[in-house]
Write an enzyme that holds these catalytic residues in place. Structure first.
Site, PDB file in Angstrom:
ATOM      1  N   ASP A   1      -6.110 -10.275  -4.845  1.00  0.00           N
ATOM      2  CA  ASP A   1      -6.431  -9.206  -3.909  1.00  0.00           C
ATOM      3  C   ASP A   1      -7.576  -8.366  -4.476  1.00  0.00           C
ATOM      4  O   ASP A   1      -8.076  -8.653  -5.563  1.00  0.00           O
ATOM      5  CB  ASP A   1      -5.204  -8.362  -3.541  1.00  0.00           C
ATOM      6  CG  ASP A   1      -4.834  -7.288  -4.558  1.00  0.00           C
ATOM      7  OD1 ASP A   1      -5.589  -7.034  -5.512  1.00  0.00           O
ATOM      8  OD2 ASP A   1      -3.763  -6.683  -4.386  1.00  0.00           O
TER       9      ASP A   1
ATOM     10  N   HIS B   1      -6.663  -3.454  -8.249  1.00  0.00           N
ATOM     11  CA  HIS B   1      -6.005  -2.423  -7.440  1.00  0.00           C
ATOM     12  C   HIS B   1      -6.962  -1.877  -6.377  1.00  0.00           C
ATOM     13  O   HIS B   1      -6.935  -0.695  -6.035  1.00  0.00           O
ATOM     14  CB  HIS B   1      -5.498  -1.279  -8.332  1.00  0.00           C
ATOM     15  CG  HIS B   1      -4.247  -0.619  -7.829  1.00  0.00           C
ATOM     16  ND1 HIS B   1      -2.995  -0.976  -8.261  1.00  0.00           N
ATOM     17  CD2 HIS B   1      -4.042   0.364  -6.921  1.00  0.00           C
ATOM     18  CE1 HIS B   1      -2.083  -0.240  -7.669  1.00  0.00           C
ATOM     19  NE2 HIS B   1      -2.696   0.584  -6.831  1.00  0.00           N
TER      20      HIS B   1
ATOM     21  N   ARG C   1     -11.572  -8.518   3.180  1.00  0.00           N
ATOM     22  CA  ARG C   1     -11.762  -7.852   4.461  1.00  0.00           C
ATOM     23  C   ARG C   1     -11.763  -8.825   5.638  1.00  0.00           C
ATOM     24  O   ARG C   1     -11.452  -8.434   6.768  1.00  0.00           O
ATOM     25  CB  ARG C   1     -13.092  -7.072   4.470  1.00  0.00           C
ATOM     26  CG  ARG C   1     -13.158  -5.914   3.470  1.00  0.00           C
ATOM     27  CD  ARG C   1     -12.209  -4.813   3.860  1.00  0.00           C
ATOM     28  NE  ARG C   1     -12.232  -3.688   2.918  1.00  0.00           N
ATOM     29  CZ  ARG C   1     -11.422  -3.579   1.871  1.00  0.00           C
ATOM     30  NH1 ARG C   1     -10.544  -4.539   1.598  1.00  0.00           N
ATOM     31  NH2 ARG C   1     -11.479  -2.520   1.089  1.00  0.00           N
TER      32      ARG C   1
ATOM     33  N   GLN D   1       7.462  -5.189  -4.300  1.00  0.00           N
ATOM     34  CA  GLN D   1       6.655  -4.710  -5.412  1.00  0.00           C
ATOM     35  C   GLN D   1       7.473  -3.746  -6.265  1.00  0.00           C
ATOM     36  O   GLN D   1       8.203  -2.904  -5.737  1.00  0.00           O
ATOM     37  CB  GLN D   1       5.420  -3.975  -4.890  1.00  0.00           C
ATOM     38  CG  GLN D   1       4.565  -3.348  -5.995  1.00  0.00           C
ATOM     39  CD  GLN D   1       3.850  -2.094  -5.544  1.00  0.00           C
ATOM     40  OE1 GLN D   1       4.336  -1.370  -4.668  1.00  0.00           O
ATOM     41  NE2 GLN D   1       2.698  -1.831  -6.112  1.00  0.00           N
TER      42      GLN D   1
ATOM     43  N   ARG E   1      -6.110  -2.641   2.372  1.00  0.00           N
ATOM     44  CA  ARG E   1      -6.547  -1.550   3.251  1.00  0.00           C
ATOM     45  C   ARG E   1      -6.675  -1.952   4.726  1.00  0.00           C
ATOM     46  O   ARG E   1      -6.302  -1.164   5.597  1.00  0.00           O
ATOM     47  CB  ARG E   1      -7.880  -0.996   2.758  1.00  0.00           C
ATOM     48  CG  ARG E   1      -7.786  -0.145   1.487  1.00  0.00           C
ATOM     49  CD  ARG E   1      -9.160   0.396   1.135  1.00  0.00           C
ATOM     50  NE  ARG E   1      -9.167   1.272  -0.035  1.00  0.00           N
ATOM     51  CZ  ARG E   1      -9.449   0.854  -1.272  1.00  0.00           C
ATOM     52  NH1 ARG E   1      -9.721  -0.437  -1.484  1.00  0.00           N
ATOM     53  NH2 ARG E   1      -9.467   1.713  -2.274  1.00  0.00           N
TER      54      ARG E   1
ATOM     55  N   GLY F   1     -10.632  -6.256  -2.233  1.00  0.00           N
ATOM     56  CA  GLY F   1     -11.890  -6.482  -1.532  1.00  0.00           C
ATOM     57  C   GLY F   1     -11.811  -7.403  -0.341  1.00  0.00           C
ATOM     58  O   GLY F   1     -12.792  -7.559   0.383  1.00  0.00           O
TER      59      GLY F   1
ATOM     60  N   VAL G   1       0.874  -1.183   0.000  1.00  0.00           N
ATOM     61  CA  VAL G   1       0.000   0.000   0.000  1.00  0.00           C
ATOM     62  C   VAL G   1       0.904   1.224   0.000  1.00  0.00           C
ATOM     63  O   VAL G   1       1.650   1.450   0.957  1.00  0.00           O
ATOM     64  CB  VAL G   1      -0.941   0.014   1.217  1.00  0.00           C
ATOM     65  CG1 VAL G   1      -1.778   1.297   1.219  1.00  0.00           C
ATOM     66  CG2 VAL G   1      -1.855  -1.209   1.204  1.00  0.00           C
TER      67      VAL G   1
END
Length: 422
Positions: free
Chosen positions: A351, A320, A355, A151, A375, A353, A101
């Site tokens: 990846d 993304h 949670r 990354q 996130r 979504g 991130v």
């Protein structure tokens, strides 16, 4: 007696609760996001929580999970559950990695080091962000013995690309993850409405300002603008300290944005960091540029997935997190067709979504070998630093473990579409 990471995490929380102590990080995804968003600045909230356009792709990602139904099976005795797996030579205690991130420095100082400390505490690999707030070498130290990947955004400057790859190899990264879907920044109204791009303020560019090839570009830019002489050496020294300035003294750095040294680094970064002309021809060079396993991140179409695996070792099905193209297909909706196209043996990560642990279960059932958590770990960072990252990761893995036990599977290979309705 049933054991496992799920029971361990539950027991720790309930025992603390008996003495009046509740978790500092919420265990449900909705409250986690709400509380973290309140803790962030407007700029951090816009960048981390926001997405592309009107947010349709972010909604699509969650709606795709909501369309699927798990069908538990009874009396299967899944008392001891094995969540471990190996992905391209990296051993995972559970099929979860922390996603890169960018600009988490917006949330807290030394963000990437703190994420690494939390990941290491949760015994979970971390994919270092190319847009990190700490150089990869510092972040690697914080990981200890826990494995990590790197990354890569493909720069417009090929020597910078090679330098980043060499550094990733030298600092011990186990794999290289090349992000394909950010050759241009998507239209992100929440950032635009604030006029807020962290990189333009020197945040999230520490991999570059610590890179010798990038610093050479900055030195040449300043020399061209100012002419040769002693000032060049002063400028180079300023570039070398830019990382610490942005991390430790953000106010000081912002106050000096118009001075030649940091401003040149920022401007050079904005023109260098990602290559809009990135092509399959570029990707074909990777076999000669690194000995690391390589994954391509941002694949959604089956034809792209098949072609990718002609050049690299694995793919990450991702949109993304809904941050690049609005009205994009949900990553989870794309996953089954990609898996069908590349076959059962190919390495496919997922990846966008994710949670909860139940989300990980669904992605595995639909064809993923492992999942990247984005996130939510930054929300944990916002609430409780490195320990917040640890708690978020442990909660997700705990729920995955309990879901497996309740559904009646004791190993990851048994999580298939047979356990889903329809």
């Amino acid at each position: 007696m049933a054991t496992g990471r799920g029971r361990e995490r539950q027991t720790a929380i309930y025992r603390a609760g008996a003495f009046g102590r509740t978790p500092s990080v919420p265990t449900d995804a909705a409250e986690l996001e709400r509380r973290a968003a309140r803790r962030m600045t407007r700029q951090a909230r816009a960048y981390v929580v926001g997405g592309a356009g009107e947010g349709a792709s972010m909604r699509h990602n969650r709606e795709a999970f909501d369309r699927h139904r798990i069908v538990p099976r009874m009396l299967r005795g899944a008392v001891d559950r094995d969540l471990s797996t190996t992905v391209l030579g990296t051993e995972l205690e559970a099929p979860v990695l922390l996603a890169p991130v960018g600009a988490a420095q917006l949330v807290t100082r030394d963000s990437d080091v703190q994420i690494a400390e939390g990941a290491a505490s949760a015994r979970t690999p971390y994919v270092f962000s190319c847009q990190g707030g700490n150089p990869m070498e510092e972040t690697a130290q914080a990981m200890g013995a826990t494995p990590y990947w790197y990354q890569l955004y493909w720069s417009t400057d090929e020597p910078v690309v090679d330098s980043m790859i060499r550094r990733a190899e030298s600092c011990g990264a186990r794999a290289l993850v090349v992000t394909l879907d950010t050759t241009l920044l998507g239209w992100r109204p929440q950032d635009l409405n604030l006029g807020s791009l962290p990189f333009a303020r020197g945040q999230g560019i520490a991999q570059y300002t610590s890179d010798p090839s990038f610093r050479a570009l900055v030195r040449e830019q300043v020399r061209t603008a100012s002419g040769p002489g002693e000032k060049v050496e002063v400028t180079l020294g300023a570039v070398r300290t830019l990382v610490s300035m942005t991390r430790e003294y953000p106010g000081r750095f912002l106050a000096n944005l118009r001075s030649p040294e940091p401003r040149a680094a920022v401007e050079r970064f904005l023109g260098t960091y990602s290559n809009p002309a990135l092509s399959w021809e570029h990707i074909a060079t990777l076999r000669d540029r690194t000995s690391l396993p390589v994954l391509l991140k941002g694949v959604l179409h089956p034809d792209d997935a098949v072609r990718a695996l002609e050049h690299v070792d694995g793919i990450v099905v991702s949109n993304h997190g809904g941050r690049q193209v609005d009205a994009s297909v949900a990553a989870l909706d794309a996953l089954p067709a990609v898996r069908a196209a590349v076959g059962p043996e190919a390495t496919v990560l997922f990846d966008s979504g994710i949670r909860t642990g139940a989300d990980v279960f669904l992605a595995l059932a639909l064809g993923a070998d492992a999942c990247l958590l984005g996130r939510p770990h930054v929300y944990g960072l916002a609430l409780a630093g490195a320990d917040g990252v640890r708690q978020v990761v442990e909660n997700v893995i705990a729920e995955l473990d309990l879901t497996m036990g309740l559904v009646g599977v004791d190993r990851l290979s048994a999580i298939t579409t047979d356990l889903l309705a329809g």
